[in-house]
Design an enzyme around this catalytic site. Structure first.
Site, mmCIF file in Angstrom:
data_model
loop_
_atom_site.group_PDB
_atom_site.id
_atom_site.type_symbol
_atom_site.label_atom_id
_atom_site.label_comp_id
_atom_site.label_asym_id
_atom_site.label_seq_id
_atom_site.Cartn_x
_atom_site.Cartn_y
_atom_site.Cartn_z
ATOM 1 C CG ASP A 94 41.129 11.696 23.191
ATOM 2 O OD1 ASP A 94 41.845 12.181 24.086
ATOM 3 O OD2 ASP A 94 39.969 12.073 22.992
ATOM 4 C CB SER A 95 44.477 10.613 27.277
ATOM 5 O OG SER A 95 43.659 11.737 27.552
ATOM 6 C CG ASP A 267 40.403 14.189 15.894
ATOM 7 O OD1 ASP A 267 39.364 13.605 16.261
ATOM 8 O OD2 ASP A 267 40.949 15.079 16.575
ATOM 9 C CB CYS A 305 35.314 13.542 -6.317
ATOM 10 S SG CYS A 305 35.889 12.390 -5.047
ATOM 11 C CB CYS A 307 36.643 8.968 -4.192
ATOM 12 S SG CYS A 307 34.839 9.083 -4.363
ATOM 13 C CB CYS A 310 33.171 10.327 -7.567
ATOM 14 S SG CYS A 310 32.434 11.257 -6.208
ATOM 15 C CG HIS A 336 32.366 11.301 -1.785
ATOM 16 N ND1 HIS A 336 32.980 11.821 -2.905
ATOM 17 C CD2 HIS A 336 31.807 12.370 -1.140
ATOM 18 C CE1 HIS A 336 32.801 13.131 -2.944
ATOM 19 N NE2 HIS A 336 32.094 13.484 -1.892
#
Length: 372
Positions: A94-95, A267, A305, A307, A310, A336
Protein backbone atom coordinates in the site's frame (compact mmCIF):
# COMPACT_ATOMS: atom_id res chain seq x y z
CA UNK A 1 -6.85 -7.15 -25.56
CA UNK A 2 -4.47 -9.72 -24.07
CA UNK A 3 -2.74 -9.03 -20.79
CA UNK A 4 0.44 -11.13 -20.46
CA UNK A 5 0.67 -10.94 -16.65
CA UNK A 6 -3.02 -11.63 -15.91
CA UNK A 7 -4.95 -14.51 -17.40
CA UNK A 8 -8.62 -15.28 -16.83
CA UNK A 9 -9.12 -19.01 -16.31
CA UNK A 10 -12.84 -19.42 -15.70
CA UNK A 11 -16.04 -17.56 -14.87
CA UNK A 12 -19.09 -18.64 -12.91
CA UNK A 13 -22.27 -19.12 -14.90
CA UNK A 14 -24.70 -17.25 -12.64
CA UNK A 15 -22.57 -14.61 -10.91
CA UNK A 16 -19.63 -12.40 -11.89
CA UNK A 17 -17.22 -14.56 -9.87
CA UNK A 18 -14.08 -15.48 -11.78
CA UNK A 19 -10.73 -17.25 -11.46
CA UNK A 20 -7.44 -16.06 -12.89
CA UNK A 21 -3.68 -16.06 -12.55
CA UNK A 22 -1.30 -13.19 -11.90
CA UNK A 23 2.23 -13.74 -13.21
CA UNK A 24 4.55 -11.65 -11.04
CA UNK A 25 8.30 -11.35 -10.50
CA UNK A 26 8.25 -13.65 -7.47
CA UNK A 27 5.72 -16.20 -8.64
CA UNK A 28 2.21 -16.95 -9.79
CA UNK A 29 -0.81 -15.84 -7.74
CA UNK A 30 -4.10 -17.65 -8.26
CA UNK A 31 -7.16 -15.43 -7.99
CA UNK A 32 -9.43 -14.82 -6.20
CA UNK A 33 -6.86 -14.42 -3.46
CA UNK A 34 -6.73 -13.26 0.15
CA UNK A 35 -3.53 -11.45 1.10
CA UNK A 36 -2.47 -11.63 4.77
CA UNK A 37 -1.41 -8.23 6.09
CA UNK A 38 2.19 -7.79 7.21
CA UNK A 39 2.25 -4.04 7.76
CA UNK A 40 5.86 -3.86 8.96
CA UNK A 41 7.09 -6.84 6.93
CA UNK A 42 5.71 -9.42 9.35
CA UNK A 43 2.30 -11.05 9.60
CA UNK A 44 1.96 -10.81 13.37
CA UNK A 45 3.07 -13.92 15.33
CA UNK A 46 3.82 -16.06 12.23
CA UNK A 47 6.97 -17.02 10.33
CA UNK A 48 7.18 -16.97 6.52
CA UNK A 49 7.32 -20.78 6.46
CA UNK A 50 4.12 -20.95 8.51
CA UNK A 51 2.43 -18.58 6.07
CA UNK A 52 3.40 -20.88 3.21
CA UNK A 53 2.01 -23.88 5.09
CA UNK A 54 -1.28 -21.99 5.44
CA UNK A 55 -1.35 -21.48 1.67
CA UNK A 56 -0.47 -17.77 1.46
CA UNK A 57 0.65 -16.91 -2.08
CA UNK A 58 1.14 -13.15 -1.61
CA UNK A 59 1.28 -10.80 1.38
CA UNK A 60 0.62 -7.10 1.80
CA UNK A 61 3.07 -4.71 3.45
CA UNK A 62 2.77 -0.98 4.07
CA UNK A 63 5.23 1.30 2.31
CA UNK A 64 4.52 4.25 4.64
CA UNK A 65 5.29 2.32 7.82
CA UNK A 66 8.37 0.62 6.34
CA UNK A 67 9.58 4.04 5.17
CA UNK A 68 9.41 5.24 8.79
CA UNK A 69 11.07 2.15 10.23
CA UNK A 70 13.40 0.57 9.57
CA UNK A 71 13.73 2.83 6.50
CA UNK A 72 14.11 2.05 2.81
CA UNK A 73 17.88 2.57 2.82
CA UNK A 74 18.30 -0.10 5.49
CA UNK A 75 16.06 -2.56 3.62
CA UNK A 76 17.96 -1.92 0.37
CA UNK A 77 21.19 -2.95 2.13
CA UNK A 78 19.67 -6.44 2.29
CA UNK A 79 18.83 -6.32 -1.42
CA UNK A 80 15.05 -5.99 -1.22
CA UNK A 81 12.11 -6.33 1.13
CA UNK A 82 11.82 -9.97 0.08
CA UNK A 83 15.35 -10.71 1.27
CA UNK A 84 14.99 -8.59 4.41
CA UNK A 85 11.92 -10.55 5.60
CA UNK A 86 12.87 -13.95 4.04
CA UNK A 87 9.75 -14.13 1.89
CA UNK A 88 10.31 -15.35 -1.68
CA UNK A 89 6.72 -15.06 -2.90
CA UNK A 90 5.00 -11.91 -4.21
CA UNK A 91 4.47 -8.78 -2.12
CA UNK A 92 1.99 -5.93 -2.67
CA UNK A 93 2.56 -2.62 -0.89
CA UNK A 94 0.00 0.00 0.00
CA UNK A 95 1.39 3.40 -0.92
CA UNK A 96 0.40 5.19 2.27
CA UNK A 97 -2.84 6.60 0.90
CA UNK A 98 -4.84 4.98 3.72
CA UNK A 99 -2.66 6.84 6.23
CA UNK A 100 -3.98 10.05 4.68
CA UNK A 101 -7.30 8.90 6.15
CA UNK A 102 -6.27 7.10 9.32
CA UNK A 103 -3.78 9.76 10.46
CA UNK A 104 -6.05 12.68 9.60
CA UNK A 105 -5.23 14.51 12.85
CA UNK A 106 -1.53 14.45 11.98
CA UNK A 107 -1.60 15.49 8.32
CA UNK A 108 -2.17 18.38 5.97
CA UNK A 109 -3.06 17.91 2.29
CA UNK A 110 -2.11 20.19 -0.58
CA UNK A 111 -1.95 19.77 -4.36
CA UNK A 112 1.61 18.46 -4.27
CA UNK A 113 1.21 15.85 -1.53
CA UNK A 114 0.63 15.28 2.17
CA UNK A 115 2.65 16.48 5.13
CA UNK A 116 2.52 14.29 8.24
CA UNK A 117 3.70 14.58 11.75
CA UNK A 118 5.17 11.16 12.43
CA UNK A 119 3.09 9.20 14.91
CA UNK A 120 6.41 7.91 16.27
CA UNK A 121 8.41 11.03 17.09
CA UNK A 122 6.48 13.99 15.68
CA UNK A 123 9.01 14.70 12.93
CA UNK A 124 7.72 16.22 9.70
CA UNK A 125 7.25 13.88 6.73
CA UNK A 126 6.20 14.98 3.27
CA UNK A 127 4.81 12.36 0.91
CA UNK A 128 4.19 12.98 -2.77
CA UNK A 129 3.13 10.53 -5.49
CA UNK A 130 6.71 10.52 -6.77
CA UNK A 131 8.11 9.79 -3.30
CA UNK A 132 5.64 6.91 -2.76
CA UNK A 133 6.67 5.26 -6.03
CA UNK A 134 10.36 5.79 -5.19
CA UNK A 135 9.80 4.08 -1.82
CA UNK A 136 7.97 1.11 -3.32
CA UNK A 137 10.48 0.63 -6.13
CA UNK A 138 13.23 0.79 -3.52
CA UNK A 139 11.54 -2.00 -1.57
CA UNK A 140 11.57 -4.17 -4.69
CA UNK A 141 7.97 -5.34 -4.41
CA UNK A 142 5.85 -7.02 -7.09
CA UNK A 143 2.76 -4.78 -7.02
CA UNK A 144 2.83 -1.09 -6.10
CA UNK A 145 -0.15 1.15 -5.42
CA UNK A 146 -0.58 4.67 -6.73
CA UNK A 147 -0.77 7.41 -4.11
CA UNK A 148 -4.35 8.51 -3.41
CA UNK A 149 -6.49 10.31 -0.91
CA UNK A 150 -8.84 7.96 0.94
CA UNK A 151 -11.67 10.18 2.19
CA UNK A 152 -14.20 9.27 4.86
CA UNK A 153 -16.96 7.56 2.87
CA UNK A 154 -19.72 9.69 4.42
CA UNK A 155 -17.96 13.02 3.86
CA UNK A 156 -19.84 15.76 2.02
CA UNK A 157 -20.20 15.03 -1.67
CA UNK A 158 -18.47 18.29 -2.55
CA UNK A 159 -15.41 17.20 -0.56
CA UNK A 160 -15.32 13.75 -2.16
CA UNK A 161 -15.65 15.34 -5.60
CA UNK A 162 -12.59 17.46 -4.89
CA UNK A 163 -10.86 14.41 -3.46
CA UNK A 164 -11.25 12.28 -6.60
CA UNK A 165 -9.83 15.10 -8.71
CA UNK A 166 -6.78 15.13 -6.45
CA UNK A 167 -6.54 11.34 -6.56
CA UNK A 168 -6.61 11.44 -10.37
CA UNK A 169 -3.80 14.02 -10.46
CA UNK A 170 -1.75 11.97 -8.05
CA UNK A 171 -2.46 8.78 -10.05
CA UNK A 172 -1.11 10.41 -13.21
CA UNK A 173 2.01 11.54 -11.37
CA UNK A 174 2.42 8.07 -9.85
CA UNK A 175 2.40 6.35 -13.21
CA UNK A 176 4.79 8.93 -14.68
CA UNK A 177 7.16 8.41 -11.73
CA UNK A 178 7.50 4.66 -12.26
CA UNK A 179 10.91 3.64 -13.58
CA UNK A 180 10.79 -0.16 -13.34
CA UNK A 181 7.99 -1.44 -15.61
CA UNK A 182 8.51 -4.99 -14.34
CA UNK A 183 6.88 -3.90 -11.09
CA UNK A 184 3.13 -3.73 -11.56
CA UNK A 185 1.34 -0.52 -10.59
CA UNK A 186 -2.35 -0.38 -9.67
CA UNK A 187 -4.53 2.72 -9.78
CA UNK A 188 -7.17 3.34 -7.11
CA UNK A 189 -10.79 4.31 -7.77
CA UNK A 190 -12.37 6.51 -5.11
CA UNK A 191 -15.72 8.31 -4.88
CA UNK A 192 -17.29 7.44 -1.54
CA UNK A 193 -20.86 6.12 -1.74
CA UNK A 194 -21.71 8.22 -4.82
CA UNK A 195 -22.08 6.22 -8.03
CA UNK A 196 -21.62 9.22 -10.31
CA UNK A 197 -18.32 10.06 -8.60
CA UNK A 198 -17.21 6.42 -8.71
CA UNK A 199 -17.93 6.39 -12.43
CA UNK A 200 -15.97 9.58 -12.99
CA UNK A 201 -13.03 8.36 -10.91
CA UNK A 202 -13.01 4.97 -12.67
CA UNK A 203 -13.01 6.61 -16.11
CA UNK A 204 -10.08 8.84 -15.18
CA UNK A 205 -8.01 6.04 -13.63
CA UNK A 206 -8.73 3.45 -16.35
CA UNK A 207 -7.61 5.83 -19.09
CA UNK A 208 -4.16 6.12 -17.52
CA UNK A 209 -3.22 2.54 -18.39
CA UNK A 210 -2.52 1.01 -14.98
CA UNK A 211 -1.69 -2.71 -14.70
CA UNK A 212 -4.62 -3.30 -12.36
CA UNK A 213 -7.27 -1.42 -10.45
CA UNK A 214 -8.25 -1.12 -6.81
CA UNK A 215 -11.53 -0.11 -5.24
CA UNK A 216 -10.59 2.19 -2.37
CA UNK A 217 -12.49 4.15 0.23
CA UNK A 218 -14.84 1.43 1.44
CA UNK A 219 -15.28 0.00 4.94
CA UNK A 220 -14.48 3.47 6.29
CA UNK A 221 -17.77 4.42 7.89
CA UNK A 222 -20.56 3.47 5.47
CA UNK A 223 -23.28 0.89 6.14
CA UNK A 224 -22.62 -2.63 4.94
CA UNK A 225 -25.40 -2.53 2.34
CA UNK A 226 -23.91 0.64 0.84
CA UNK A 227 -20.46 -0.93 0.79
CA UNK A 228 -21.73 -3.92 -1.17
CA UNK A 229 -23.73 -1.77 -3.58
CA UNK A 230 -20.77 0.49 -4.35
CA UNK A 231 -18.30 -2.40 -4.53
CA UNK A 232 -20.46 -4.23 -7.06
CA UNK A 233 -21.08 -1.08 -9.09
CA UNK A 234 -17.43 -0.06 -9.16
CA UNK A 235 -16.26 -3.57 -10.08
CA UNK A 236 -18.65 -3.48 -13.05
CA UNK A 237 -16.87 -0.36 -14.34
CA UNK A 238 -13.40 -1.91 -14.35
CA UNK A 239 -11.80 -3.67 -17.35
CA UNK A 240 -12.49 -7.40 -17.53
CA UNK A 241 -8.96 -8.20 -18.66
CA UNK A 242 -7.17 -6.65 -15.66
CA UNK A 243 -7.09 -7.64 -11.97
CA UNK A 244 -9.49 -5.98 -9.54
CA UNK A 245 -8.58 -5.42 -5.90
CA UNK A 246 -10.78 -4.14 -3.06
CA UNK A 247 -8.67 -2.60 -0.32
CA UNK A 248 -9.04 -3.41 3.38
CA UNK A 249 -12.22 -5.51 3.08
CA UNK A 250 -13.03 -7.49 5.25
CA UNK A 251 -15.10 -10.20 6.96
CA UNK A 252 -15.55 -13.72 5.52
CA UNK A 253 -18.95 -12.70 4.18
CA UNK A 254 -17.40 -9.58 2.61
CA UNK A 255 -15.02 -11.84 0.69
CA UNK A 256 -17.84 -14.05 -0.56
CA UNK A 257 -19.88 -11.05 -1.71
CA UNK A 258 -16.82 -9.44 -3.30
CA UNK A 259 -15.96 -12.59 -5.21
CA UNK A 260 -19.53 -12.71 -6.53
CA UNK A 261 -19.02 -9.16 -7.86
CA UNK A 262 -15.97 -10.24 -9.87
CA UNK A 263 -13.32 -8.88 -7.49
CA UNK A 264 -10.03 -10.80 -7.56
CA UNK A 265 -7.91 -9.61 -4.62
CA UNK A 266 -8.62 -8.93 -0.95
CA UNK A 267 -6.72 -7.95 2.18
CA UNK A 268 -7.74 -7.20 5.74
CA UNK A 269 -6.30 -7.24 9.26
CA UNK A 270 -9.47 -8.88 10.63
CA UNK A 271 -8.27 -12.51 10.79
CA UNK A 272 -5.03 -11.64 12.58
CA UNK A 273 -6.32 -8.81 14.78
CA UNK A 274 -9.41 -10.75 15.86
CA UNK A 275 -7.26 -13.80 16.56
CA UNK A 276 -5.30 -11.77 19.11
CA UNK A 277 -8.61 -10.64 20.65
CA UNK A 278 -10.00 -14.15 20.95
CA UNK A 279 -12.52 -14.02 18.08
CA UNK A 280 -12.28 -17.03 15.79
CA UNK A 281 -13.91 -17.59 12.41
CA UNK A 282 -15.32 -21.01 11.58
CA UNK A 283 -17.43 -22.75 8.94
CA UNK A 284 -20.31 -22.58 11.43
CA UNK A 285 -19.93 -18.98 12.55
CA UNK A 286 -17.87 -16.92 14.97
CA UNK A 287 -16.53 -18.20 18.30
CA UNK A 288 -15.42 -16.04 21.22
CA UNK A 289 -12.85 -18.33 22.79
CA UNK A 290 -12.76 -16.47 26.12
CA UNK A 291 -16.34 -17.45 26.97
CA UNK A 292 -16.91 -19.52 30.10
CA UNK A 293 -18.89 -22.08 28.08
CA UNK A 294 -15.66 -23.42 26.54
CA UNK A 295 -13.84 -24.15 29.80
CA UNK A 296 -14.44 -27.91 29.56
CA UNK A 297 -14.70 -28.20 25.79
CA UNK A 298 -12.51 -30.92 24.31
CA UNK A 299 -13.63 -30.03 20.78
CA UNK A 300 -11.49 -28.16 18.22
CA UNK A 301 -12.38 -24.68 17.06
CA UNK A 302 -13.88 -26.13 13.87
CA UNK A 303 -14.35 -29.86 13.25
CA UNK A 304 -14.27 -29.13 9.50
CA UNK A 305 -10.88 -27.41 9.66
CA UNK A 306 -7.53 -29.05 8.88
CA UNK A 307 -5.29 -26.33 10.33
CA UNK A 308 -2.55 -27.19 12.84
CA UNK A 309 -4.51 -25.62 15.68
CA UNK A 310 -7.71 -27.55 15.06
CA UNK A 311 -5.90 -30.85 14.56
CA UNK A 312 -4.01 -30.59 17.85
CA UNK A 313 -5.76 -28.42 20.44
CA UNK A 314 -9.11 -28.15 22.21
CA UNK A 315 -11.19 -25.06 22.76
CA UNK A 316 -10.73 -25.58 26.49
CA UNK A 317 -6.95 -25.40 26.15
CA UNK A 318 -7.09 -22.42 23.78
CA UNK A 319 -9.37 -20.62 26.25
CA UNK A 320 -6.88 -21.33 29.04
CA UNK A 321 -3.98 -19.93 26.99
CA UNK A 322 -5.97 -16.84 26.08
CA UNK A 323 -7.09 -16.14 29.66
CA UNK A 324 -3.51 -16.28 30.97
CA UNK A 325 -2.33 -14.06 28.08
CA UNK A 326 0.07 -16.72 26.82
CA UNK A 327 1.72 -15.73 23.52
CA UNK A 328 1.02 -19.19 22.14
CA UNK A 329 -2.70 -18.32 22.22
CA UNK A 330 -2.17 -15.49 19.75
CA UNK A 331 -0.11 -17.72 17.45
CA UNK A 332 -2.53 -20.65 17.46
CA UNK A 333 -5.55 -18.39 17.00
CA UNK A 334 -3.84 -16.59 14.12
CA UNK A 335 -2.91 -19.85 12.43
CA UNK A 336 -6.56 -20.91 12.54
CA UNK A 337 -8.09 -17.62 11.38
CA UNK A 338 -5.71 -17.19 8.45
CA UNK A 339 -6.15 -20.82 7.43
CA UNK A 340 -9.91 -20.30 7.50
CA UNK A 341 -9.72 -17.17 5.30
CA UNK A 342 -7.29 -18.68 2.79
CA UNK A 343 -9.23 -21.97 2.66
CA UNK A 344 -12.55 -20.16 2.21
CA UNK A 345 -11.21 -18.40 -0.88
CA UNK A 346 -9.73 -21.64 -2.22
CA UNK A 347 -13.13 -23.32 -1.83
CA UNK A 348 -14.67 -20.38 -3.67
CA UNK A 349 -12.16 -20.94 -6.52
CA UNK A 350 -13.14 -24.59 -6.73
CA UNK A 351 -16.82 -23.64 -6.83
CA UNK A 352 -16.22 -21.14 -9.63
CA UNK A 353 -14.25 -23.67 -11.65
CA UNK A 354 -17.08 -26.19 -11.29
CA UNK A 355 -19.69 -23.55 -12.22
CA UNK A 356 -21.33 -23.82 -8.81
CA UNK A 357 -20.37 -20.61 -7.02
CA UNK A 358 -23.95 -19.45 -6.43
CA UNK A 359 -24.80 -22.55 -4.37
CA UNK A 360 -21.47 -22.44 -2.54
CA UNK A 361 -22.06 -18.76 -1.74
CA UNK A 362 -25.56 -19.31 -0.32
CA UNK A 363 -24.64 -22.39 1.71
CA UNK A 364 -21.49 -20.82 3.16
CA UNK A 365 -23.03 -17.43 3.92
CA UNK A 366 -25.85 -18.84 6.04
CA UNK A 367 -23.37 -20.63 8.30
CA UNK A 368 -20.52 -18.18 8.73
CA UNK A 369 -22.83 -15.40 9.93
CA UNK A 370 -23.75 -17.34 13.10
CA UNK A 371 -22.50 -16.12 16.49
CA UNK A 372 -21.83 -18.40 19.48
Amino acid sequence: MSNPYFELISKDKKTNARCGQLFLNHGVVNTPIFMPVGTYGCVKTLTPSELKELGAEIILCNAYHLFLRPGVDIIKKYGSLHQFISWDRPILTDSGGFQVYSLSELRKIDEEGVSFRSHLDGSLIYLTPEKCIEIQEGLGVDIMMAFDECPYSLADKSYIESSIKLTSKWASRSINARIDKNKKLFGIVQGGIYKDLRKKSAKDIINMGFDGFAIGGLSVGEEKKNMYEIAEYTASLLPVEKPRYIMGVGTPEDLLWGISFGIDMFDCVMPTRNARNGLLFTSNGRIHVKKQKYIYSDKPIDSNCDCYTCKNFSLGYLRHLYKIKEMLAYRLNTIHNLYFYISLVKKAKNAINSGNYENFFKNSLDKILEED
